[in-house]
Each structure stands twice: as structure tokens, then as C-alpha cells.
Design a protein around this motif. Structure first.
Motif, PDB file in Angstrom:
ATOM      1  N   ILE A   1       0.836  -1.203   0.000  1.00 36.62           N
ATOM      2  CA  ILE A   1       0.000   0.000   0.000  1.00 36.62           C
ATOM      3  C   ILE A   1       0.869   1.250   0.000  1.00 36.62           C
ATOM      4  CG2 ILE A   1      -1.663   1.329   1.356  1.00 36.62           C
ATOM      5  CD1 ILE A   1      -2.849  -1.320   2.294  1.00 36.62           C
ATOM      6  N   SER A   2       1.998   1.199   0.702  1.00 39.03           N
ATOM      7  CA  SER A   2       2.839   2.387   0.837  1.00 39.03           C
ATOM      8  C   SER A   2       3.854   2.540  -0.286  1.00 39.03           C
ATOM      9  CB  SER A   2       3.582   2.347   2.181  1.00 39.03           C
ATOM     10  OG  SER A   2       4.389   1.182   2.259  1.00 39.03           O
ATOM     11  N   SER A   3       3.866   1.606  -1.233  1.00 34.19           N
ATOM     12  CA  SER A   3       4.811   1.710  -2.332  1.00 34.19           C
ATOM     13  C   SER A   3       4.056   1.592  -3.652  1.00 34.19           C
ATOM     14  CB  SER A   3       5.897   0.636  -2.235  1.00 34.19           C
ATOM     15  OG  SER A   3       5.331  -0.637  -2.454  1.00 34.19           O
ATOM     16  N   LEU A   4       4.781   1.453  -4.739  1.00 34.70           N
ATOM     17  CA  LEU A   4       4.170   1.370  -6.056  1.00 34.70           C
ATOM     18  C   LEU A   4       4.406   0.000  -6.664  1.00 34.70           C
ATOM     19  CD1 LEU A   4       5.262   4.862  -7.392  1.00 34.70           C
ATOM     20  CD2 LEU A   4       3.081   4.233  -6.384  1.00 34.70           C
ATOM     21  N   PRO A   5       3.512  -0.471  -7.518  1.00 35.86           N
ATOM     22  CA  PRO A   5       3.664  -1.809  -8.103  1.00 35.86           C
ATOM     23  C   PRO A   5       4.758  -1.849  -9.151  1.00 35.86           C
ATOM     24  CG  PRO A   5       1.778  -0.699  -9.061  1.00 35.86           C
ATOM     25  CD  PRO A   5       2.274   0.182  -7.955  1.00 35.86           C
ATOM     26  N   PRO A   6       5.242  -3.028  -9.508  1.00 35.36           N
ATOM     27  CA  PRO A   6       6.234  -3.142 -10.572  1.00 35.36           C
ATOM     28  C   PRO A   6       5.749  -2.442 -11.843  1.00 35.36           C
ATOM     29  CG  PRO A   6       5.997  -5.221  -9.441  1.00 35.36           C
ATOM     30  CD  PRO A   6       4.913  -4.342  -8.914  1.00 35.36           C
ATOM     31  N   GLY A   7       6.662  -1.768 -12.515  1.00 31.64           N
ATOM     32  CA  GLY A   7       6.308  -1.024 -13.717  1.00 31.64           C
ATOM     33  C   GLY A   7       6.132   0.456 -13.488  1.00 31.64           C
ATOM     34  N   TRP A   8       6.166   0.874 -12.222  1.00 32.35           N
ATOM     35  CA  TRP A   8       6.043   2.298 -11.913  1.00 32.35           C
ATOM     36  C   TRP A   8       7.422   2.854 -11.562  1.00 32.35           C
ATOM     37  CZ3 TRP A   8       1.330   5.210 -10.443  1.00 32.35           C
ATOM     38  CH2 TRP A   8       0.172   4.584 -10.942  1.00 32.35           C
ATOM     39  N   GLY A   9       7.674   4.110 -11.907  1.00 34.26           N
ATOM     40  CA  GLY A   9       8.969   4.716 -11.622  1.00 34.26           C
ATOM     41  C   GLY A   9      10.084   4.009 -12.362  1.00 34.26           C
ATOM     42  N   ARG A  10       9.950   3.897 -13.678  1.00 30.31           N
ATOM     43  CA  ARG A  10      10.908   3.121 -14.465  1.00 30.31           C
ATOM     44  C   ARG A  10      11.451   3.925 -15.639  1.00 30.31           C
ATOM     45  NH1 ARG A  10      10.823   0.677 -10.531  1.00 30.31           N
ATOM     46  NH2 ARG A  10      10.180  -1.476 -10.164  1.00 30.31           N
ATOM     47  N   ALA A  11      12.570   3.461 -16.172  1.00 27.58           N
ATOM     48  CA  ALA A  11      13.131   4.025 -17.401  1.00 27.58           C
ATOM     49  C   ALA A  11      12.894   3.017 -18.524  1.00 27.58           C
ATOM     50  CB  ALA A  11      14.624   4.290 -17.237  1.00 27.58           C
ATOM     51  N   TYR A  12      12.364   3.495 -19.628  1.00 27.74           N
ATOM     52  CA  TYR A  12      12.110   2.663 -20.805  1.00 27.74           C
ATOM     53  C   TYR A  12      13.021   3.120 -21.939  1.00 27.74           C
ATOM     54  CZ  TYR A  12       7.932   1.173 -18.294  1.00 27.74           C
ATOM     55  OH  TYR A  12       7.076   0.669 -17.356  1.00 27.74           O
ATOM     56  N   VAL A  13      13.695   2.178 -22.571  1.00 29.27           N
ATOM     57  CA  VAL A  13      14.681   2.489 -23.602  1.00 29.27           C
ATOM     58  C   VAL A  13      14.254   1.883 -24.931  1.00 29.27           C
ATOM     59  CG1 VAL A  13      17.086   2.220 -24.321  1.00 29.27           C
ATOM     60  CG2 VAL A  13      16.542   2.600 -21.914  1.00 29.27           C
ATOM     61  N   ARG A  14      14.373   2.669 -25.992  1.00 31.51           N
ATOM     62  CA  ARG A  14      14.022   2.190 -27.323  1.00 31.51           C
ATOM     63  C   ARG A  14      15.148   1.306 -27.868  1.00 31.51           C
ATOM     64  NH1 ARG A  14      10.466   3.595 -31.307  1.00 31.51           N
ATOM     65  NH2 ARG A  14      11.115   3.196 -33.454  1.00 31.51           N
ATOM     66  N   LEU A  15      14.820   0.060 -28.174  1.00 35.67           N
ATOM     67  CA  LEU A  15      15.777  -0.879 -28.745  1.00 35.67           C
ATOM     68  C   LEU A  15      15.278  -1.330 -30.112  1.00 35.67           C
ATOM     69  CD1 LEU A  15      16.562  -3.080 -25.621  1.00 35.67           C
ATOM     70  CD2 LEU A  15      17.887  -1.161 -26.510  1.00 35.67           C
ATOM     71  N   THR A  16      16.195  -1.581 -31.018  1.00 32.18           N
ATOM     72  CA  THR A  16      15.810  -1.950 -32.378  1.00 32.18           C
ATOM     73  C   THR A  16      16.290  -3.341 -32.784  1.00 32.18           C
ATOM     74  OG1 THR A  16      17.811  -0.896 -33.262  1.00 32.18           O
ATOM     75  CG2 THR A  16      15.827   0.464 -33.126  1.00 32.18           C
ATOM     76  N   ASN A  17      17.004  -4.019 -31.882  1.00 29.65           N
ATOM     77  CA  ASN A  17      17.565  -5.319 -32.263  1.00 29.65           C
ATOM     78  C   ASN A  17      17.457  -6.311 -31.109  1.00 29.65           C
ATOM     79  OD1 ASN A  17      18.858  -7.166 -33.951  1.00 29.65           O
ATOM     80  ND2 ASN A  17      20.886  -6.619 -33.164  1.00 29.65           N
ATOM     81  N   GLY A  18      16.241  -6.472 -30.594  1.00 31.97           N
ATOM     82  CA  GLY A  18      16.048  -7.402 -29.500  1.00 31.97           C
ATOM     83  C   GLY A  18      16.408  -6.778 -28.159  1.00 31.97           C
ATOM     84  N   LEU A  19      16.299  -7.592 -27.112  1.00 25.20           N
ATOM     85  CA  LEU A  19      16.548  -7.121 -25.757  1.00 25.20           C
ATOM     86  C   LEU A  19      17.857  -7.698 -25.230  1.00 25.20           C
ATOM     87  CD1 LEU A  19      15.602  -5.610 -23.240  1.00 25.20           C
ATOM     88  CD2 LEU A  19      14.331  -7.664 -22.571  1.00 25.20           C
ATOM     89  N   ALA A  20      18.861  -6.831 -25.113  1.00 22.88           N
ATOM     90  CA  ALA A  20      20.160  -7.227 -24.554  1.00 22.88           C
ATOM     91  C   ALA A  20      20.603  -6.155 -23.570  1.00 22.88           C
ATOM     92  CB  ALA A  20      21.204  -7.389 -25.662  1.00 22.88           C
ATOM     93  N   TYR A  21      21.173  -6.576 -22.461  1.00 24.93           N
ATOM     94  CA  TYR A  21      21.535  -5.635 -21.394  1.00 24.93           C
ATOM     95  C   TYR A  21      22.477  -4.547 -21.891  1.00 24.93           C
ATOM     96  CZ  TYR A  21      23.446  -3.798 -17.047  1.00 24.93           C
ATOM     97  OH  TYR A  21      23.847  -2.956 -16.038  1.00 24.93           O
ATOM     98  N   LYS A  22      23.526  -4.931 -22.627  1.00 24.70           N
ATOM     99  CA  LYS A  22      24.507  -3.933 -23.067  1.00 24.70           C
ATOM    100  C   LYS A  22      23.872  -2.916 -24.014  1.00 24.70           C
ATOM    101  CE  LYS A  22      26.400  -6.719 -26.897  1.00 24.70           C
ATOM    102  NZ  LYS A  22      25.902  -5.803 -27.947  1.00 24.70           N
ATOM    103  N   ASP A  23      22.936  -3.374 -24.842  1.00 24.18           N
ATOM    104  CA  ASP A  23      22.256  -2.450 -25.740  1.00 24.18           C
ATOM    105  C   ASP A  23      21.328  -1.521 -24.971  1.00 24.18           C
ATOM    106  OD1 ASP A  23      23.514  -3.628 -27.907  1.00 24.18           O
ATOM    107  OD2 ASP A  23      21.868  -5.023 -28.293  1.00 24.18           O
ATOM    108  N   TRP A  24      20.675  -2.060 -23.920  1.00 20.12           N
ATOM    109  CA  TRP A  24      19.788  -1.238 -23.097  1.00 20.12           C
ATOM    110  C   TRP A  24      20.588  -0.137 -22.396  1.00 20.12           C
ATOM    111  CZ3 TRP A  24      18.772   0.536 -18.245  1.00 20.12           C
ATOM    112  CH2 TRP A  24      17.451   0.945 -17.968  1.00 20.12           C
ATOM    113  N   ILE A  25      21.721  -0.517 -21.826  1.00 17.75           N
ATOM    114  CA  ILE A  25      22.568   0.472 -21.147  1.00 17.75           C
ATOM    115  C   ILE A  25      23.071   1.519 -22.134  1.00 17.75           C
ATOM    116  CG2 ILE A  25      24.798   0.798 -20.001  1.00 17.75           C
ATOM    117  CD1 ILE A  25      22.630  -0.228 -18.147  1.00 17.75           C
ATOM    118  N   ALA A  26      23.493   1.090 -23.311  1.00 21.23           N
ATOM    119  CA  ALA A  26      23.971   2.029 -24.323  1.00 21.23           C
ATOM    120  C   ALA A  26      22.846   2.967 -24.758  1.00 21.23           C
ATOM    121  CB  ALA A  26      24.532   1.276 -25.522  1.00 21.23           C
ATOM    122  N   GLY A  27      21.641   2.420 -24.912  1.00 17.39           N
ATOM    123  CA  GLY A  27      20.509   3.249 -25.294  1.00 17.39           C
ATOM    124  C   GLY A  27      20.124   4.241 -24.219  1.00 17.39           C
TER     125      GLY A  27
END
Length: 225
Positions: free
Chosen positions: A29-55
Motif C-alpha cells: 500500500i505504501s509503495s508502487l507496483p512493478p512497472g512504476w517509476g521506471r526508465a524505458y529504452v528504445r531498442l531496435t535489435n532485440g533485448l540485450a543488457y549492453k544495448d539497453w545500457i547504451a541506449g
């Protein structure tokens, strides 16, 4: 409060992307559910950690506690640079979609609201499709907000894209007031440091860092003149 400071830093020419994250992943109740307060990054070649960080580092991102944003200016998205030979109008497009009703969608140019979006009747989506008059170099981004959803008392809907940068030939951004703001902040910080006199690494080291920061902001003011 952090957004206002972010705007000032962007005005000074620092290309700082938006990022966010909560420190709690429990749906309490005192916090927010998963998906709130997040950063979303545009990726064009699948989901990979290094690409997400670079983006994320490149600013191909938006931060949100719910609303999803899309944005382009002259065909360029967040983190990209628009090069103009002369000041002129550029086509801007943005959309926001939300699970909960929103109040507004706004396009921000150098820290000021330049265009306001049109809300759908149910307020679950909004759009901007128009022309932004560019007078000089700087940045442009999109933000959306709305009232607190049910079960999340006191937490307003909020989302913000990282900026797209604008470079107009021979038209530098005037960041004099913003640079002066940070110079005054450094002065207050130095005064507080001297008064408390509790710096483990030694005041000389800290003073060298403050001096380096001052030189950067003074150069920004010099360019503005």
C-alpha cells in the motif's frame, strides 16, 4: 524539484538523459507496483543488457510511473540531434497512452511549455502534431501527467522523455541565468562546507572540485555574452 534542476542543466548544454527506478519491488500500500517509476529504452535489435545500457546512456528513453510516450521532432527521437542552418519551424509529433486518465501532454522547449497536446475524450491517450518554431540551439522533450490513480494516494501520474537536442548554426543557447544559478549554489555549498569543517578528504581537494565547476559555468556565461 529534480525536473526543474534537470532543465537548468540541459539549458547549460549538459546532455543528461532521464533515468528512474524505485528501491522497492513489492506491491505494498505504501509503495508502487512493478512497472512504476521506471526508465524505458528504445531498442531496435532485440533485448540485450549492453544495448539497453547504451541506449539509456544515449538518451533513447523516457521515464514513467505509468504513461507510455512516443516523440519525434523533425523525425528525430529522444537522444538524437536536429541540425538546422537557420532558425525555422520543425514538425513535432508525440503520443501518450495511459491505463489511468491523464490531465495533459506537453512539449517542452528549453524548459518552457511550447505546445499542448489534445486529450482523447476518455483521457487515456493524448497527441501532439504540429510545428515548433525554433529560435536557437537547445533541447526539446515531451512530458505527461495526471491525477493520482485509485489505490495510489498522493502519487500523480508522471512521464517524461529524454530530450532531443537542437543545434542551430551560429545560434548558441543563452544559458546565462542558469549558469548563474549554479554558481550561486556552489557559493552556498562552499560556505556551508567551511562552516561545518567536516571534510574527511581535506578542504583543499573539495575546493579544487568547486573551482573546476565554477570555471565551467563561467565559460557558459562568457559564451552567452
Amino acid at each position: 524539484a529534480s525536473v526543474k534542476l534537470w532543465y537548468r542543466l540541459l539549458n547549460c548544454g549538459f546532455r543528461i538523459p532521464g533515468a528512474a527506478g524505485t528501491d522497492c519491488f513489492l506491491n505494498r500500500i505504501s509503495s508502487l507496483p512493478p512497472g512504476w517509476g521506471r526508465a524505458y529504452v528504445r531498442l531496435t535489435n532485440g533485448l540485450a543488457y549492453k544495448d539497453w545500457i547504451a541506449g539509456l546512456r544515449a538518451g533513447h528513453s523516457f521515464v514513467s510511473n505509468g504513461p507510455m510516450l512516443e516523440f519525434s521532432a523533425e523525425g528525430k527521437g529522444p537522444g538524437e540531434t536536429i541540425h538546422l542552418e537557420i532558425p525555422r519551424g520543425v514538425r513535432v509529433r508525440a503520443t501518450a497512452r495511459s491505463q489511468y486518465p491523464m490531465e495533459r501532454l506537453e512539449l517542452v522547449y528549453n524548459g518552457r511549455v511550447a505546445l499542448t497536446g489534445k486529450l482523447a475524450e476518455d483521457r487515456l491517450s493524448a497527441s501532439i502534431d504540429g510545428e515548433l518554431k525554433i529560435e536557437g540551439s537547445g533541447w526539446v522533450a515531451v512530458r505527461a501527467d495526471g491525477p493520482p490513480p485509485q489505490y495510489h494516494i498522493g502519487t500523480r501520474l508522471s512521464a517524461h522523455t529524454s530530450p532531443a537536442h537542437i543545434e542551430v548554426k551560429e545560434r548558441k543557447a543563452d544559458a546565462k541565468a542558469d549558469a548563474e544559478f549554479f554558481l550561486a549554489w556552489i557559493d552556498r555549498l562552499e560556505t556551508a562546507l567551511r562552516r561545518r569543517n567536516r571534510v574527511p578528504v581535506g578542504m583543499a581537494h573539495v575546493e579544487s572540485l568547486l573551482a573546476a565547476a565554477r570555471s565551467i559555468y563561467r565559460e557558459i556565461i562568457k559564451r552567452a555574452k
